[in-house]
Scaffold this active site. Sequence first.
Site, PDB file in Angstrom:
ATOM      1  N   SER A  64      59.956  21.377  74.771  1.00  0.00           N
ATOM      2  CA  SER A  64      59.363  22.186  75.843  1.00  0.00           C
ATOM      3  C   SER A  64      59.481  21.461  77.179  1.00  0.00           C
ATOM      4  O   SER A  64      58.974  20.344  77.342  1.00  0.00           O
ATOM      5  CB  SER A  64      57.892  22.460  75.540  1.00  0.00           C
ATOM      6  OG  SER A  64      57.273  22.947  76.711  1.00  0.00           O
ATOM      7  N   HIS A 115      62.936  25.046  75.120  1.00  0.00           N
ATOM      8  CA  HIS A 115      61.767  25.944  75.186  1.00  0.00           C
ATOM      9  C   HIS A 115      61.234  25.994  76.618  1.00  0.00           C
ATOM     10  O   HIS A 115      60.931  24.957  77.218  1.00  0.00           O
ATOM     11  CB  HIS A 115      60.695  25.421  74.228  1.00  0.00           C
ATOM     12  CG  HIS A 115      59.504  26.302  74.071  1.00  0.00           C
ATOM     13  ND1 HIS A 115      59.445  27.353  73.177  1.00  0.00           N
ATOM     14  CD2 HIS A 115      58.297  26.290  74.697  1.00  0.00           C
ATOM     15  CE1 HIS A 115      58.269  27.947  73.252  1.00  0.00           C
ATOM     16  NE2 HIS A 115      57.537  27.321  74.174  1.00  0.00           N
ATOM     17  N   ASP A 148      58.330  27.625  79.143  1.00  0.00           N
ATOM     18  CA  ASP A 148      56.997  28.228  79.169  1.00  0.00           C
ATOM     19  C   ASP A 148      56.704  28.862  80.518  1.00  0.00           C
ATOM     20  O   ASP A 148      56.544  28.155  81.518  1.00  0.00           O
ATOM     21  CB  ASP A 148      55.948  27.142  78.903  1.00  0.00           C
ATOM     22  CG  ASP A 148      56.002  26.653  77.475  1.00  0.00           C
ATOM     23  OD1 ASP A 148      55.794  27.478  76.568  1.00  0.00           O
ATOM     24  OD2 ASP A 148      56.263  25.457  77.264  1.00  0.00           O
ATOM     25  N   MET A 151      54.034  30.920  82.724  1.00  0.00           N
ATOM     26  CA  MET A 151      52.594  31.231  82.757  1.00  0.00           C
ATOM     27  C   MET A 151      52.257  31.941  84.060  1.00  0.00           C
ATOM     28  O   MET A 151      52.851  31.633  85.101  1.00  0.00           O
ATOM     29  CB  MET A 151      51.783  29.942  82.685  1.00  0.00           C
ATOM     30  CG  MET A 151      52.098  29.110  81.470  1.00  0.00           C
ATOM     31  SD  MET A 151      51.134  27.592  81.495  1.00  0.00           S
ATOM     32  CE  MET A 151      51.846  26.742  80.102  1.00  0.00           C
ATOM     33  N   HIS A 166      59.316  31.548  76.418  1.00  0.00           N
ATOM     34  CA  HIS A 166      57.967  31.884  75.942  1.00  0.00           C
ATOM     35  C   HIS A 166      57.152  32.405  77.121  1.00  0.00           C
ATOM     36  O   HIS A 166      56.787  31.635  78.010  1.00  0.00           O
ATOM     37  CB  HIS A 166      57.340  30.610  75.343  1.00  0.00           C
ATOM     38  CG  HIS A 166      55.941  30.775  74.854  1.00  0.00           C
ATOM     39  ND1 HIS A 166      55.137  29.701  74.538  1.00  0.00           N
ATOM     40  CD2 HIS A 166      55.197  31.884  74.619  1.00  0.00           C
ATOM     41  CE1 HIS A 166      53.959  30.143  74.131  1.00  0.00           C
ATOM     42  NE2 HIS A 166      53.964  31.464  74.179  1.00  0.00           N
ATOM     43  N   MET A 179      53.905  33.599  78.663  1.00  0.00           N
ATOM     44  CA  MET A 179      52.436  33.644  78.550  1.00  0.00           C
ATOM     45  C   MET A 179      51.918  34.411  79.752  1.00  0.00           C
ATOM     46  O   MET A 179      51.264  33.862  80.648  1.00  0.00           O
ATOM     47  CB  MET A 179      51.886  32.212  78.498  1.00  0.00           C
ATOM     48  CG  MET A 179      52.077  31.560  77.153  1.00  0.00           C
ATOM     49  SD  MET A 179      51.976  29.769  77.267  1.00  0.00           S
ATOM     50  CE  MET A 179      53.648  29.424  77.730  1.00  0.00           C
ATOM     51  N   MET A 184      50.972  29.741  67.594  1.00  0.00           N
ATOM     52  CA  MET A 184      50.465  28.725  68.522  1.00  0.00           C
ATOM     53  C   MET A 184      49.609  27.710  67.751  1.00  0.00           C
ATOM     54  O   MET A 184      48.717  28.085  66.987  1.00  0.00           O
ATOM     55  CB  MET A 184      49.598  29.354  69.621  1.00  0.00           C
ATOM     56  CG  MET A 184      50.344  30.210  70.641  1.00  0.00           C
ATOM     57  SD  MET A 184      51.744  29.417  71.480  1.00  0.00           S
ATOM     58  CE  MET A 184      50.963  28.003  72.262  1.00  0.00           C
ATOM     59  N   ASP A 209      54.259  26.079  68.100  1.00  0.00           N
ATOM     60  CA  ASP A 209      54.236  25.568  69.473  1.00  0.00           C
ATOM     61  C   ASP A 209      52.841  25.044  69.810  1.00  0.00           C
ATOM     62  O   ASP A 209      51.855  25.779  69.739  1.00  0.00           O
ATOM     63  CB  ASP A 209      54.610  26.733  70.403  1.00  0.00           C
ATOM     64  CG  ASP A 209      54.663  26.349  71.859  1.00  0.00           C
ATOM     65  OD1 ASP A 209      54.653  25.150  72.174  1.00  0.00           O
ATOM     66  OD2 ASP A 209      54.716  27.274  72.705  1.00  0.00           O
TER      67      ASP A 209
HETATM   68  C1  DX5 Z   1      51.445  25.602  75.649  1.00  0.00           C
HETATM   69  C2  DX5 Z   1      52.930  25.835  75.687  1.00  0.00           C
HETATM   70  C3  DX5 Z   1      53.702  24.853  74.919  1.00  0.00           C
HETATM   71  C4  DX5 Z   1      53.531  23.442  75.375  1.00  0.00           C
HETATM   72  C5  DX5 Z   1      53.481  22.634  74.119  1.00  0.00           C
HETATM   73  O1  DX5 Z   1      50.813  26.609  76.300  1.00  0.00           O
HETATM   74  O2  DX5 Z   1      53.257  27.114  75.174  1.00  0.00           O
HETATM   75  O3  DX5 Z   1      55.078  25.175  74.794  1.00  0.00           O
HETATM   76  O4  DX5 Z   1      54.544  22.971  76.204  1.00  0.00           O
HETATM   77  O5  DX5 Z   1      53.112  21.404  74.507  1.00  0.00           O
HETATM   78  P1  DX5 Z   1      52.818  20.190  73.549  1.00  0.00           P
HETATM   79  O6  DX5 Z   1      54.007  20.038  72.636  1.00  0.00           O
HETATM   80  O7  DX5 Z   1      52.691  19.124  74.549  1.00  0.00           O
HETATM   81  O8  DX5 Z   1      51.565  20.492  72.812  1.00  0.00           O
HETATM   82 ZN    ZN Z   2      55.467  27.459  74.598  1.00  0.00          ZN
END
Ligand code: DX5
Ligand code: ZN
Length: 217
Positions: free
Chosen positions: A9, A34, A36, A38, A67, A69, A138, A176
């Site tokens: 990620s 990956h 993310d 948000m 991903h 969010m 998750m 994840d």
């Molecule tokens: C959290 C994200 C993850 C995050 C995981 O909201 O969706 O992808 O980067 O992070 P680690 O591996 O640090 O828990």
């Molecule tokens: Zn993620």
Amino acid sequence: MKSPIISPSLLSANFGYLAKDIEMINRSEADWLHLDIMDGVFVPNISFGFPVLKFVAQLSTKPLDVHLMIVNPEKFINEVKALGAHVMNVHVEACMHLHRVIQEIRLAGLEPAVTINPATPVSMLEDIIQDVYMVLVMGVNPGFGGQKFIGHTVEKVRKVRELIERTGSKALIEVDGGVNQETGALLVAVGADVLVAGHTVFSAEKPEDMIHTLKML
Ligand code: DX5
Ligand code: ZN
């Protein structure tokens, strides 16, 4: 046993030197990258958006595992497609008409994946499991990297594996949040196919070696 697909990620990368970290992932044994996204509404944080991802996509040689969010993720199918992404992950909790969103993602030529938060039961996947390329479970509440793994995720992955076997679905299982060598090994043992890791990779003294270690689980 086959080795897991590893999807580092970028959230835990050094944003001041993104190209350097993307080049490290390109060189490594990582399978995917990956990303993310948000919105500060669905999750209590904002990460990066499409103007940044456009350059990330140009630099990455790994397939993109996007991903979202965000609320109303269906609004951004074209933007994710324009990145040349491999997978588009949307949250069950963020989609009013999940089946429609999954069909639209597939129609756009992307692989659709459905994500469940820690408090969302596996039973929510029953009527969509035949239609998705992947389920993303998750291991933490979404929004931040580096959080502690929620233990009952292992049991959830076992249940998703049972659901897949019972229904004859070909969906992959990705996990994840909170993935490290220990939790990763537990997850692979109960049927996880894909491991996302942010903090574990980027806080390692040698991130490429850590990717190799996860790949060997
Ligand atoms: C959290 C994200 C993850 C995050 C995981 O909201 O969706 O992808 O980067 O992070 P680690 O591996 O640090 O828990
Ligand atoms: Zn993620």
